[in-house]
Design an enzyme around this catalytic site. Structure first.
Site, PDB file in Angstrom:
ATOM      1  N   PRO A   2      37.817  32.239  39.166  1.00 10.37           N
ATOM      2  CA  PRO A   2      38.754  32.257  37.271  1.00 10.37           C
ATOM      3  C   PRO A   2      37.869  33.501  36.671  1.00 10.37           C
ATOM      4  CG  PRO A   2      37.795  30.434  37.138  1.00 10.37           C
ATOM      5  CD  PRO A   2      37.210  30.980  38.542  1.00 10.37           C
ATOM      6  N   GLU A   3      38.121  34.769  36.390  1.00 11.01           N
ATOM      7  CA  GLU A   3      37.535  35.990  35.320  1.00 11.01           C
ATOM      8  C   GLU A   3      38.093  35.425  34.055  1.00 11.01           C
ATOM      9  OE1 GLU A   3      37.010  39.546  36.648  1.00 11.01           O
ATOM     10  OE2 GLU A   3      37.323  38.913  38.749  1.00 11.01           O
TER      11      GLU A   3
END
Length: 271
Positions: A2-3
């Site tokens: 996840p960014e």
DNA sequence: ACGAAGCCCTGCAAGC
DNA sequence: TGCTTGCAGGGCTTCG
């Protein structure tokens, strides 16, 4: 995995289902995450009401009536809303059980994620205290980037991935933003002109906003809190495309390593 | 202060 | 079919 866009997608997915709800219990199946989940956590959480779901960088903040649960998804984490009775998988390490019969379930195979509790203002927590500005606020712009980068010899890609400079820019979007503005990822941060800093700040904002609008990037099995996959992967222009033609000029995309992370760039378009 | 490297951990794909 | 190797979306910590 996840960014910032994926974390924001998760935040939006879970918020309507947990805000105003009361935590009935917490189930800790494996407390060995980035930092061990503390023993008193379930007791602390029982009976708390969630008042808001916020995001700071890639940290998710569940504000409760007398403290805040800080969650980080690390590299492989995801949060899903499931039925409390749903079958438990090998990497389902933590559940928050709500009075609605639903559970907020943290799944994290690599266990780089974190579940922490703070009774104080979360912005003062040691992990959040020194973080740079949010990239999607007015605080972050070309002038800021220019000022912060003066005298810095670090490669611009590693510079924008430094959470003390600006939060939320991970490997995928750092690559994509630099491609969009034609800046070579290995260029010394301190040598960028004010003009190029302005374009870069705008590109970071643009790529993040687009990715959020698409529900994040799906690589492997990322899903937002609502269980739907993200669609940004098909929009990536250089990330994970070594050897493929540059979408602008046709030159083969090159790959190099910076700080143990893969960098992808067009050797013709990016200088 | 900065900058580079190491490390935490599991899963998967590629190569032999 | 197995084994080994390297790589993966993060970021704190350590060392020079």
């Amino acid at each position: 995995m996840p960014e910032l866009p994926e974390v924001e997608t998760t935040r939006r997915g879970i918020a309507p289902h947990v805000i105003g709800r009361t935590i009935r219990d917490a189930v800790i199946r494996n407390r060995r995450l980035r930092w061990p989940i503390t023993h008193g956590l379930a007791t602390r959480l029982r009976g708390r009401q969630v008042q808001a779901v916020e995001r700071r960088g890639k940290y998710l903040l569940l504000r409760c009536d007398c403290g805040t649960l800080i969650l980080h998804l690390g590299m492989s984490g995801s949060l899903r809303l499931v039925d409390a009775a749903a079958a438990v998988g090998k990497h389902d390490h933590f559940d928050l059980l709500f009075d609605t019969g639903m559970a907020l379930r943290l799944t994290d195979p690599r266990r780089f994620g974190a579940v922490l509790w703070t009774a104080d203002e979360p912005a003062q927590h040691p992990l959040l205290r020194d973080l740079g500005p949010e990239p999607l606020t007015a605080e972050f712009d070309g002038a800021y980037l220019f000022a912060r980068s003066r005298g810095r010899k670090t490669a611009i890609k590693q510079f924008i991935m430094d959470g003390k400079v600006v939060v939320g820019v991970g490997n995928i979007y750092a690559n994509e933003a630099l491609f969009r503005v034609g800046i070579h990822p290995a260029r010394a941060a301190g040598r960028l002109s004010h003009e190029r800093c302005q374009r870069l700040a705008a590109a970071i904002e643009e790529v993040l906003r687009e990715a959020i609008a698409q529900g994040g990037t799906t690589l492997r099995d990322f899903v937002g809190g609502d269980g739907k996959p993200g669609y940004f992967a098909q929009r990536l222009r250089v990330y994970d495309r070594a050897g493929e033609p540059c979408p602008v000029c046709g030159t083969a995309i090159k790959q190099l390593r910076q700080g143990q992370r893969s960098t992808y760039y067009c050797p013709h378009c990016q200088r």
